[in-house]
Design a protein around this motif. Sequence first.
Motif, PDB file in Angstrom:
ATOM      1  N   ASP A  44       8.126  -6.392  -2.837  1.00  0.00           N
ATOM      2  CA  ASP A  44       9.497  -6.897  -2.614  1.00  0.00           C
ATOM      3  C   ASP A  44      10.536  -5.778  -2.647  1.00  0.00           C
ATOM      4  O   ASP A  44      11.733  -6.039  -2.481  1.00  0.00           O
ATOM      5  N   ALA A  45      10.084  -4.538  -2.874  1.00  0.00           N
ATOM      6  CA  ALA A  45      11.039  -3.417  -2.929  1.00  0.00           C
ATOM      7  C   ALA A  45      11.760  -3.297  -1.583  1.00  0.00           C
ATOM      8  O   ALA A  45      11.142  -3.410  -0.530  1.00  0.00           O
ATOM      9  N   LYS A  46      13.077  -3.104  -1.639  1.00  0.00           N
ATOM     10  CA  LYS A  46      13.877  -3.019  -0.394  1.00  0.00           C
ATOM     11  C   LYS A  46      14.384  -1.594  -0.184  1.00  0.00           C
ATOM     12  O   LYS A  46      14.786  -0.926  -1.140  1.00  0.00           O
ATOM     13  N   THR A  73      14.644  -0.064  -3.782  1.00  0.00           N
ATOM     14  CA  THR A  73      15.126  -0.701  -5.012  1.00  0.00           C
ATOM     15  C   THR A  73      14.063  -0.647  -6.116  1.00  0.00           C
ATOM     16  O   THR A  73      14.373  -0.778  -7.287  1.00  0.00           O
ATOM     17  N   ASP A  74      12.804  -0.475  -5.725  1.00  0.00           N
ATOM     18  CA  ASP A  74      11.702  -0.329  -6.685  1.00  0.00           C
ATOM     19  C   ASP A  74      10.597   0.449  -5.967  1.00  0.00           C
ATOM     20  O   ASP A  74      10.727   0.743  -4.774  1.00  0.00           O
ATOM     21  N   ASP A  75       9.518   0.793  -6.678  1.00  0.00           N
ATOM     22  CA  ASP A  75       8.449   1.563  -6.052  1.00  0.00           C
ATOM     23  C   ASP A  75       7.705   0.690  -5.023  1.00  0.00           C
ATOM     24  O   ASP A  75       7.014  -0.265  -5.409  1.00  0.00           O
ATOM     25  N   LYS A  92       4.023  -0.205  -5.358  1.00  0.00           N
ATOM     26  CA  LYS A  92       3.586  -1.158  -6.388  1.00  0.00           C
ATOM     27  C   LYS A  92       4.235  -2.525  -6.217  1.00  0.00           C
ATOM     28  O   LYS A  92       3.672  -3.527  -6.618  1.00  0.00           O
ATOM     29  N   ASN A  93       5.450  -2.534  -5.666  1.00  0.00           N
ATOM     30  CA  ASN A  93       6.186  -3.786  -5.566  1.00  0.00           C
ATOM     31  C   ASN A  93       6.493  -4.114  -4.095  1.00  0.00           C
ATOM     32  O   ASN A  93       7.340  -3.484  -3.474  1.00  0.00           O
ATOM     33  N   SER A 128      22.986   3.603 -11.403  1.00  0.00           N
ATOM     34  CA  SER A 128      21.957   2.614 -11.047  1.00  0.00           C
ATOM     35  C   SER A 128      20.918   3.215 -10.092  1.00  0.00           C
ATOM     36  O   SER A 128      19.753   2.823 -10.093  1.00  0.00           O
ATOM     37  N   LYS A 136      11.826   6.607  -8.649  1.00  0.00           N
ATOM     38  CA  LYS A 136      10.542   6.786  -9.332  1.00  0.00           C
ATOM     39  C   LYS A 136      10.161   8.258  -9.226  1.00  0.00           C
ATOM     40  O   LYS A 136      10.364   8.887  -8.193  1.00  0.00           O
ATOM     41  N   GLU A 176      18.081   4.802 -11.943  1.00  0.00           N
ATOM     42  CA  GLU A 176      17.146   3.810 -12.491  1.00  0.00           C
ATOM     43  C   GLU A 176      16.075   3.480 -11.448  1.00  0.00           C
ATOM     44  O   GLU A 176      14.915   3.270 -11.755  1.00  0.00           O
ATOM     45  N   MET A 177      16.522   3.433 -10.179  1.00  0.00           N
ATOM     46  CA  MET A 177      15.596   3.029  -9.110  1.00  0.00           C
ATOM     47  C   MET A 177      14.602   4.142  -8.763  1.00  0.00           C
ATOM     48  O   MET A 177      13.524   3.885  -8.273  1.00  0.00           O
TER      49      MET A 177
END
Length: 291
Positions: A200-202, A192-194, A197-198, A213, A219, A216-217
């Motif tokens: 909490d990314a799932k 869901t995110d990098d 760096k994150n 969408s 990277k 957008e996710m």
Amino acid sequence: MDKGDCKKVEQKSFHFNKKKRVIVKIGSSSLNYEETGCLNFTKLEHLVRELCNLRNRGMDVCLVSSGAIAVGRQSLGLSGPPKNISTKQACAAVGQARLMMIYQKLFAEYNQVAGQVLMTKNTMVNPVSRENARNTFEEMFRLGAIPIVNEHDTVSTYEMQFGDNDTLSAIVTSLTGADLLILLSDIDGLFTDDPRKNPDAKLIEVVEKMDSSLYEMAKSSTGSDVGTGGMATKLTAAKIATLSGADMIIANGKDVCILHHIFDDSFKGTIFQSEKRESFRIEDFILESIG
Ligand code: GLU
């Protein structure tokens, strides 16, 4: 191999063991030691053994392998990644031959026959070359040989480049009518995110439909200096593969034993489910989207 290294996550059954034709792509960053840029022979051996096992299960198998430029750079003693196109091409000329020599040796140890297929964008755009390439793949599968594919880096100039093997492997999936593409990457899948760096990314386990969408996710960097494909290229690959009628999986190639876990329906990764579109033509897609 240490079984403890293979992290398993139970998923609902996708019956990948019923697939008939499988394309596996491995990137340079998964084949080389990060610290030195040299080939990891243990990993190469395990990869080849896994692929031979897929042949033994009765599947047609094709490997899309990067690494020509990275191996050539090592052989020629260059300290960093080559910058200009002619140096890259010279590295590829040396490295592709060395890489094939190693693959030939390893596949022969398991009594399998491998052959080299090098492609450029021209191979796909020119109808005669495309048909020839399709026939070659088909005949190799009929004869039980394992095609090892790479971009023909020594002759492909900017205009004729696919540029990355994620896209190339999806094109091969489409051309050969394969029903599964596996991208062995240096990341567990689409997040869901990098995740670097994150925290909490799932991990997204299944993508049933590709929508905006997802882009957008994605990277666009893998953070490695030996490969070229980021998450954006993996989504392009997923689009080509799924519209062509194949499922696609992104899984971590850190431990290549993940391949047999995929066929046991017990692995961590992202599955993109086939969304076959009858009107999809790979040659039109290349001309319209890859330029
Ligand atoms: N064709 C390039 C090579 O073999 C690699 C392209 C890629 O890493 O995606 O070195």
